[in-house]
Motif scaffolding. Structure first.
Motif, PDB file in Angstrom:
ATOM      1  N   MET A   1     -61.619  30.168  42.757  1.00  0.00           N
ATOM      2  CA  MET A   1     -60.969  31.086  43.686  1.00  0.00           C
ATOM      3  C   MET A   1     -59.654  30.498  44.172  1.00  0.00           C
ATOM      4  SD  MET A   1     -64.150  32.481  45.998  1.00  0.00           S
ATOM      5  CE  MET A   1     -64.634  30.813  46.482  1.00  0.00           C
ATOM      6  N   LEU A   2     -58.780  31.353  44.681  1.00  0.00           N
ATOM      7  CA  LEU A   2     -57.484  30.901  45.164  1.00  0.00           C
ATOM      8  C   LEU A   2     -57.583  30.171  46.505  1.00  0.00           C
ATOM      9  CD1 LEU A   2     -55.270  33.989  44.257  1.00  0.00           C
ATOM     10  CD2 LEU A   2     -55.454  31.811  43.051  1.00  0.00           C
ATOM     11  N   LEU A   3     -58.679  30.395  47.240  1.00  0.00           N
ATOM     12  CA  LEU A   3     -58.967  29.628  48.445  1.00  0.00           C
ATOM     13  C   LEU A   3     -60.253  28.854  48.200  1.00  0.00           C
ATOM     14  CD1 LEU A   3     -57.102  31.980  49.595  1.00  0.00           C
ATOM     15  CD2 LEU A   3     -58.232  31.541  51.783  1.00  0.00           C
ATOM     16  N   ALA A 112     -61.069  41.201  46.061  1.00  0.00           N
ATOM     17  CA  ALA A 112     -60.430  39.988  46.565  1.00  0.00           C
ATOM     18  C   ALA A 112     -60.500  39.916  48.091  1.00  0.00           C
ATOM     19  CB  ALA A 112     -58.977  39.921  46.084  1.00  0.00           C
ATOM     20  N   GLY A 116     -63.925  38.919  49.933  1.00  0.00           N
ATOM     21  CA  GLY A 116     -63.507  37.651  50.532  1.00  0.00           C
ATOM     22  C   GLY A 116     -63.956  37.542  51.976  1.00  0.00           C
ATOM     23  N   ASP A 150     -63.225  35.868  42.774  1.00  0.00           N
ATOM     24  CA  ASP A 150     -62.360  35.249  41.772  1.00  0.00           C
ATOM     25  C   ASP A 150     -61.825  36.298  40.795  1.00  0.00           C
ATOM     26  OD1 ASP A 150     -61.337  32.928  40.102  1.00  0.00           O
ATOM     27  OD2 ASP A 150     -62.755  33.821  38.694  1.00  0.00           O
ATOM     28  N   GLU A 153     -59.183  38.389  42.558  1.00  0.00           N
ATOM     29  CA  GLU A 153     -57.928  37.642  42.717  1.00  0.00           C
ATOM     30  C   GLU A 153     -57.152  37.587  41.411  1.00  0.00           C
ATOM     31  OE1 GLU A 153     -59.300  34.383  46.132  1.00  0.00           O
ATOM     32  OE2 GLU A 153     -59.450  33.907  44.003  1.00  0.00           O
ATOM     33  N   CYS A 212     -57.173  33.900  56.599  1.00  0.00           N
ATOM     34  CA  CYS A 212     -57.510  33.557  55.214  1.00  0.00           C
ATOM     35  C   CYS A 212     -57.200  34.724  54.277  1.00  0.00           C
ATOM     36  CB  CYS A 212     -58.986  33.176  55.107  1.00  0.00           C
ATOM     37  SG  CYS A 212     -59.379  31.545  55.804  1.00  0.00           S
ATOM     38  N   ARG A 216     -54.726  34.692  51.087  1.00  0.00           N
ATOM     39  CA  ARG A 216     -55.135  35.187  49.769  1.00  0.00           C
ATOM     40  C   ARG A 216     -54.093  36.176  49.232  1.00  0.00           C
ATOM     41  NH1 ARG A 216     -60.122  35.620  50.680  1.00  0.00           N
ATOM     42  NH2 ARG A 216     -60.852  34.014  49.249  1.00  0.00           N
ATOM     43  N   ARG A 219     -51.169  34.163  47.947  1.00  0.00           N
ATOM     44  CA  ARG A 219     -51.443  33.437  46.706  1.00  0.00           C
ATOM     45  C   ARG A 219     -51.625  34.372  45.520  1.00  0.00           C
ATOM     46  NH1 ARG A 219     -55.276  28.355  48.847  1.00  0.00           N
ATOM     47  NH2 ARG A 219     -53.621  27.427  50.124  1.00  0.00           N
ATOM     48  N   MET A 220     -52.003  35.621  45.773  1.00  0.00           N
ATOM     49  CA  MET A 220     -52.094  36.594  44.685  1.00  0.00           C
ATOM     50  C   MET A 220     -50.722  37.170  44.344  1.00  0.00           C
ATOM     51  SD  MET A 220     -55.641  38.742  45.328  1.00  0.00           S
ATOM     52  CE  MET A 220     -55.105  39.444  46.884  1.00  0.00           C
TER      53      MET A 220
END
Length: 288
Positions: A1-3, A112, A116, A150, A153, A212, A216, A219-220
């Motif tokens: 995952m991105l986090l 996501a 999330g 994941d 994302e 958070c 996300r 980061r996406m």
């Protein structure tokens, strides 16, 4: 995952939930999770609308997992001595009322961001509950939820790279979703006891979860600056633009569209040779 798990972990400072003392509030929370898992029926819609075999296989597996989670939350309610009950209207809105109209909106908003938020709530219960069986059930569930997040994302990031114009619409819908989460936080703040070691910190936890979610989005690639740096006019324009474009596209949904049954022969998982698939370790079957 991105986090990472660490990035999504709230510091409860050792505070704990007791399954006997806190059974009512835990029962309420489990009923919100239960409703979310029942919305796994939507996987059927997205399976039918899947743009490629990768997505179709994922949604087929996800549908099975969501209904396994239904049994998990029914078991937890049984352990707590609580009965299944209707969800809060904000949870219903987030899970059903905001059901997206496109694959790109679905992977961003529901998988996501939405899952999330759910994942962080499950982490919070795992980190505070003093009941071994409940913790073990949730630990099994989060491994599957992590895969869902994941996937959302990765497919969102790929979509905005391919079509940068999607960013504004996804941002507008995300702002509405975040507003609803904050509204749920205000409801909890009014209803929960102020002196409980865990419950009195839930509004703080929801702020953390929203932060958070924003990270996300960044980061996406949906947004490139902090949402606090966005002007009120830009946020309003994103929200209005998101819903205006959805209304404008409404007549187009009545037109026939090419589905996977029309395009599968050109799908990479089919058009590759068997040797290429084996080298990529992508056998053409549903992973069990």
């Amino acid at each position: 995952m991105l986090l990472s798990r660490d990035e999504m972990t709230f510091n409860w400072s050792g505070a704990r939930l007791d399954p006997v003392r806190d059974r009512t509030v835990l029962g309420w929370a489990m009923n919100q999770f239960l409703y979310g898992e029942i919305t796994g029926i939507q996987c059927g819609h997205w399976l039918y609308a899947a743009p490629d075999l990768d997505a179709a296989r994922f949604f087929a597996r996800q549908a099975v997992e969501e209904f396994q989670h239904v049994d998990n939350f029914l078991r937890i309610l049984e352990i707590l001595g609580e009965k299944p009950a209707p969800p809060h209207r904000v949870v219903r809105f987030l899970s059903t009322g905001m059901m997206p109209s496109t694959f790109e909106e679905h992977v961003c908003l529901e998988m996501a961001l939405g899952e999330g938020f759910v994942l962080m709530a499950l982490y919070a219960v795992i980190d505070t509950i003093e009941q071994a069986e409940i913790r073990e059930i949730l630990l099994r569930a989060v491994r599957q939820e992590e895969r869902h997040v994941d996937f959302g994302e990765r497919r969102t990031a790929a979509a905005v790279r391919e079509r940068p114009a999607l960013r504004r619409k996804l941002l507008g819908l995300s702002l509405v979703s975040t507003w609803a989460v904050r509204r749920l936080g205000r409801y909890l703040e009014r209803k929960l006891p102020a002196d409980h070691p865990v419950l009195h910190r839930l509004p703080e936890f929801l702020d953390f979860a929203v932060d958070c979610g924003e990270l996300r989005l960044r980061r996406m690639g949906v947004v490139d600056i902090s949402l606090t740096e966005l002007s009120a006019s830009r946020k309003a324009a994103a929200v209005v633009g998101a819903y205006a474009s959805s209304l404008a596209a409404l007549p187009l949904r009545l037109l026939p569209r090419r589905r996977l049954t029309d395009t599968y022969l050109h799908d990479p998982l089919v058009s590759r040779s068997r040797e290429e698939r084996e080298r990529a370790e992508e056998p053409l079957h549903i992973v069990r």
